[in-house]
Design an enzyme around this catalytic site. Structure first.
Site, PDB file in Angstrom:
ATOM      1  N   ASP A 103     -52.929 -28.777  20.726  1.00  0.00           N
ATOM      2  CA  ASP A 103     -53.599 -27.586  21.259  1.00  0.00           C
ATOM      3  C   ASP A 103     -55.010 -27.515  20.673  1.00  0.00           C
ATOM      4  O   ASP A 103     -55.354 -28.247  19.741  1.00  0.00           O
ATOM      5  CB  ASP A 103     -52.790 -26.344  20.864  1.00  0.00           C
ATOM      6  CG  ASP A 103     -53.131 -25.119  21.696  1.00  0.00           C
ATOM      7  OD1 ASP A 103     -53.793 -25.271  22.743  1.00  0.00           O
ATOM      8  OD2 ASP A 103     -52.724 -24.017  21.298  1.00  0.00           O
ATOM      9  N   GLU A 120     -60.257 -29.009  22.699  1.00  0.00           N
ATOM     10  CA  GLU A 120     -61.403 -29.169  23.616  1.00  0.00           C
ATOM     11  C   GLU A 120     -62.638 -29.780  22.947  1.00  0.00           C
ATOM     12  O   GLU A 120     -63.379 -30.470  23.679  1.00  0.00           O
ATOM     13  CB  GLU A 120     -61.765 -27.806  24.238  1.00  0.00           C
ATOM     14  CG  GLU A 120     -60.747 -27.269  25.193  1.00  0.00           C
ATOM     15  CD  GLU A 120     -59.458 -26.811  24.507  1.00  0.00           C
ATOM     16  OE1 GLU A 120     -58.382 -26.979  25.111  1.00  0.00           O
ATOM     17  OE2 GLU A 120     -59.529 -26.304  23.371  1.00  0.00           O
ATOM     18  N   ASP A 151     -54.369 -21.342  28.826  1.00  0.00           N
ATOM     19  CA  ASP A 151     -53.896 -19.982  28.555  1.00  0.00           C
ATOM     20  C   ASP A 151     -54.362 -19.006  29.628  1.00  0.00           C
ATOM     21  O   ASP A 151     -55.553 -18.896  29.914  1.00  0.00           O
ATOM     22  CB  ASP A 151     -54.427 -19.510  27.195  1.00  0.00           C
ATOM     23  CG  ASP A 151     -53.931 -20.390  26.056  1.00  0.00           C
ATOM     24  OD1 ASP A 151     -52.953 -21.125  26.265  1.00  0.00           O
ATOM     25  OD2 ASP A 151     -54.527 -20.352  24.974  1.00  0.00           O
TER      26      ASP A 151
END
Length: 629
Positions: A511, A514, A587
C-alpha cells in the site's frame, strides 16, 4: 435511502480536495507544449542519412527553427509490432529509458527499405502486408495495412522535444553557442516553469531544466478508444477538447472525483482503438508524468457539388487524434497493429507479460477492514464466519498489527503470538495477508531502518541526504526500490528467519506505494529526489510501486523455494504489473456512485493487461481524512 437518490448526492459528497492536486493549467510542460505548438514549428526528415541495420532503420530529423537534429530509430518487431524511438543525437547526458517493463528484448524483424523520390522512404517487414511510409518534409510517418493508412504519426505536427541544457549557473556566455544549445521553445520568458516550478508551498528545482517530449497519432477510421488507466471515468475514453487532458501520474487520492481525468493510484500508458475489422494499440513507454489529449472527429457526409452535377455524396472516415506529452525521458512507442482484438492482447502480453497465475485461495472471499485490533478480534471474527456458516478464505491485517507501524514486526501486546494465530487459520485452510509499505520509520533502533540506512538503500534528497517525508509511522525514509540491490535485500526480508512470526500462509499487501508522502507536493515525493543511477524521481515516478510489487513477489517465491505461487496486492501499478500479482482501484468512500464507476475502471484494467484486479472501499475515517490536512 434509494440508490438513485444516493447516487445524485454522491459526487458532492466526495472528500477529495482538488486544490491539493494540479490540473493541466498548473503543469508547466503542458503549457509550454501548447504555446509552442501554436507556432507551427515543423521537423524535416533527412532521409539521405537513413541506414538500415539488422535491428532497425535510423535517420535524422531536424527542427526547422533551431536546426538541432534528433535521431529516429524504427524497429520491426515480430507479431506485427512497430517500435519508434526518438532521442537526442548527442545529449549532454543520457536521457532516461524505462527498464524492466518489457519481459525480454523484443525479437526484431529486419526491415527492407525502398527510397522514393528523395522525399520519402518506405519500410516493410518483407511480407509486404504492413508498410511504414516516411515523408520527409514535413516529417510524418504513415503505417499502412492492406493499402489503407491505419495510423499516422506527427500528421498534426505536434512532435515536441526539449533538449537537455547546462544549468543556468554554468551557461556559457557566447551568444552563438548558447543559441545552438537549446530549443527556442525553452527560452520563453513568459512561462517561469523552465528551471523552477512552483505549486502551493512547494518549489521544484530542475537540475536539467526543461526536458519534455510530445507526439501526436492519428487513428484513421477509429472513433472508439479505450485504455490509459487509471481514471474514474467511462470505459470509452472521452474527448478532451474542452477540458483537462487525461493525466497519468500515480497519486494517493482518497475519495477521488468521479468522471474526472485526474491521475489516481496507477498508470498504464497503453491505449487501444477498435472499429469493425481492426483493433490497434499504442504503448507509450514512459514513466514520467504524462498527459494524453484525445480528439475524435466523427464521420462526415459531404456533397461533391462542384465536381459532380449529380451531387454525389461521399463519406469522410472518422478519425481520432491522440496527443501524448511526458515531462521527461525519450519518445519510445510501440504500435500494435492487431488486426483482431485477440491479436492485440497477444501482442501487448508479448511485450509486457501475462497476468501471473494466482494461487487458488486468492480467488475466494477475503475479509479485510481497517482495522482488526488484536488477536482476540481476529479470532472472534473468524469464529463468527463459522457460526453463521459463511465461507471465507483470507483474513487481512492493516498497519495496526505492527509495532508502531514498523513493517515486518508485530505489536507485542496486541499480537503476542502471531504464529499461533496463523495456525488457527491454517487449521481451517485459511490464509493471512498483512500490509507492507515502502516507507520505513526513521528509528535507529528499528533493524530494517538501521540496515537500509547503513547500506544507503533510501531515496536521497537533492542535497544528497536520505529523503524524509511523513507517512503513517511519522517521519519516514523511502526505500529506493529502483535499485536492484535494494530489491534483492527487500525480497530477503520475507524469509522466515528475517520476518519473525511469519509462516507460509502469510501473504502481502503493498500500500501507499505511489509513493504517498503526506506533506509532499500532491501528497507524493518531490520530483527532484534522487534514485539509483542519479536519476531524478520525475523520470520514474509512475514505476516506483511496480518495483515494490516486483520485489515482494520475488521475496515470496524465494521463501517457498519456488514451490508456491505468491499473492501480492499492490495499490500503485504500471504497465507490466500484471506479472507480479493483483491490483485494486484504491480508496473510495463506499458510495453507490463508486460502485457504478468501478465496472468501467476494472474493464479498462482488464484490456490493458491487468486481469486480476478488484475494487476497494474505505469508509470515512480519521485515518484517511488526516492525509488531506
Amino acid at each position: 435511502m434509494e440508490a438513485a437518490e444516493k447516487e445524485e448526492i454522491s459526487v458532492e459528497d466526495e472528500v477529495v480536495d482538488k486544490t491539493i492536486f494540479r490540473d493541466c493549467s498548473k503543469i508547466a510542460f503542458y503549457r509550454r507544449q501548447k504555446q509552442q505548438l501554436s507556432k507551427n514549428t515543423t521537423y524535416r526528415a533527412l532521409l539521405d542519412s537513413a541506414t538500415t541495420g539488422q535491428d532497425s532503420t535510423k535517420f535524422q530529423i531536424i527542427n526547422e527553427t533551431t536546426k538541432i537534429p534528433l535521431l529516429v530509430e524504427v524497429y520491426g518487431i515480430e507479431r506485427n509490432i512497430f517500435r519508434f524511438k526518438i532521442n537526442e543525437e548527442t545529449p549532454l547526458k543520457p536521457r532516461y529509458e524505462v527498464p524492466d517493463v518489457l519481459t525480454n528484448k523484443p525479437t526484431t524483424v529486419r526491415l527492407i527499405s525502398y527510397s522514393g523520390d528523395g522525399g520519402s522512404l518506405t519500410l516493410t517487414d518483407g511480407k509486404e502486408d504492413l508498410k511504414c511510409y516516411i515523408t520527409a518534409n514535413p516529417f510524418k510517418i504513415d503505417l499502412i495495412s492492406e493499402k489503407e493508412v491505419v495510423i499516422s504519426i506527427n500528421s498534426l505536427g505536434q512532435l515536441y522535444f526539449e533538449h537537455l541544457q547546462t544549468p543556468q549557473t554554468q551557461r556559457i556566455t557566447n551568444k552563438n553557442e548558447e543559441k545552438s544549445s537549446a530549443d527556442t521553445s525553452q527560452e520563453n520568458p513568459e512561462d517561469p516553469g523552465l528551471w523552477e516550478e512552483k505549486f502551493g508551498n512547494f518549489v521544484d528545482v530542475k537540475a536539467n531544466g526543461p526536458a519534455s517530449i510530445g507526439l501526436d497519432f492519428s487513428l484513421h477510421g477509429f472513433e472508439h478508444v479505450y485504455g490509459i488507466p487509471q481514471h474514474a471515468e467511462s470505459h470509452q475514453l472521452q474527448n478532451t477538447r474542452d477540458g483537462d487532458a487525461y493525466r497519468l501520474y500515480n497519486l494517493d487520492i482518497y475519495g477521488y472525483q468521479i468522471h474526472d481525468k485526474m491521475g489516481i493510484y496507477g498508470s498504464v500508458p497503453y491505449l487501444l482503438a477498435h472499429k469493425l475489422g481492426r483493433t490497434i494499440g499504442i504503448f507509450w513507454l514512459n514513466a514520467s508524468e504524462t498527459l494524453v489529449e484525445i480528439n475524435t472527429e466523427p464521420a462526415v457526409e459531404y456533397t461533391l457539388t462542384q465536381m459532380n452535377p449529380a451531387a454525389a455524396k461521399q463519406m469522410v472516415r472518422p478519425r481520432t487524434n491522440v496527443h501524448w506529452m511526458s515531462e521527461s525521458g525519450i519518445i519510445d512507442v510501440f504500435l500494435l497493429t492487431g488486426p483482431t482484438p485477440s491479436d492485440i492482447f497477444k501482442q501487448y502480453s508479448y511485450l509486457t507479460g501475462t497476468q501471473a497465475m494466482p494461487p487458488l485461495f486468492s480467488l475466494g472471499y477475503h475479509q479485510c477492514r481497517w482495522n482488526y485490533e488484536d488477536e482476540q478480534d481476529v479470532e472472534a471474527v473468524d469464529a463468527g464466519f463459522d457460526e453463521h456458516d459463511i465461507p471465507y478464505d483470507v483474513m487481512w491485517l492493516d498497519i495496526e498489527h505492527t509495532e508502531g507501524k514498523r513493517y515486518f514486526t508485530w505489536d507485542k501486546k496486541k499480537f503476542p503470538n502471531p504464529k499461533r494465530m496463523q495456525e488457527l487459520l491454517r487449521s481451517k485452510k485459511r490464509k493471512l495477508v498483512v500490509i507492507s509499505d515502502p516507507h520505513i520509520k526513521v528509528d535507529p533502533d528499528y533493524s530494517v531502518y538501521a540496515k537500509a540506512k547503513e547500506e544507503g538503500f533510501f531515496v536521497r534528497n537533492k542535497e544528497g541526504g536520505d529523503f524524509e517525508g511523513v507517512c503513517w509511522p511519522g517521519l519516514s525514509s523511502y526505500l529506493d526500490l529502483t535499485n536492484p540491490k535494494v530489491r534483492e535485500w527487500y525480497s530477503g526480508l520475507f524469509a522466515f528467519p528475517a520476518y519473525q512470526g511469519s509462516t507460509d500462509i502469510l501473504f502481502i499487501w503493498n500500500d501507499m506505494n505511489e509513493p504517498s508522502v503526506f506533506r509532499g507536493p500532491e501528497l507524493t515525493m518531490q520530483k527532484n529526489a534522487i534514485h539509483h543511477g542519479n536519476w531524478e524521481h520525475r523520470e520514474l515516478h509512475n514505476i516506483y510501486g511496480f518495483y515494490q510489487q516486483m520485489a515482494t513477489a520475488e521475496g515470496l517465491i524465494q521463501r517457498s523455494k519456488g514451490k508456491e505461487r505468491p499473492f501480492v496486492l499492490s495499490r500503485s501499478f504500471f504497465a507490466g504489473s500484471q506479472k507480479y500479482g493483483a491490483v485494486w482501484t484504491g480508496d473510495n468512500t463506499a458510495e453507490w456512485s463508486y460502485l457504478k464507476i468501478s465496472i468501467p475502471m476494472l474493464l479498462t484494467l482488464n484490456i490493458t493487461g491487468i486481469s486480476f484486479c478488484g475494487v476497494g472501499r474505505v469508509e470515512r475515517t480519521t485515518k484517511n481524512l488526516a492525509k488531506q490536512k
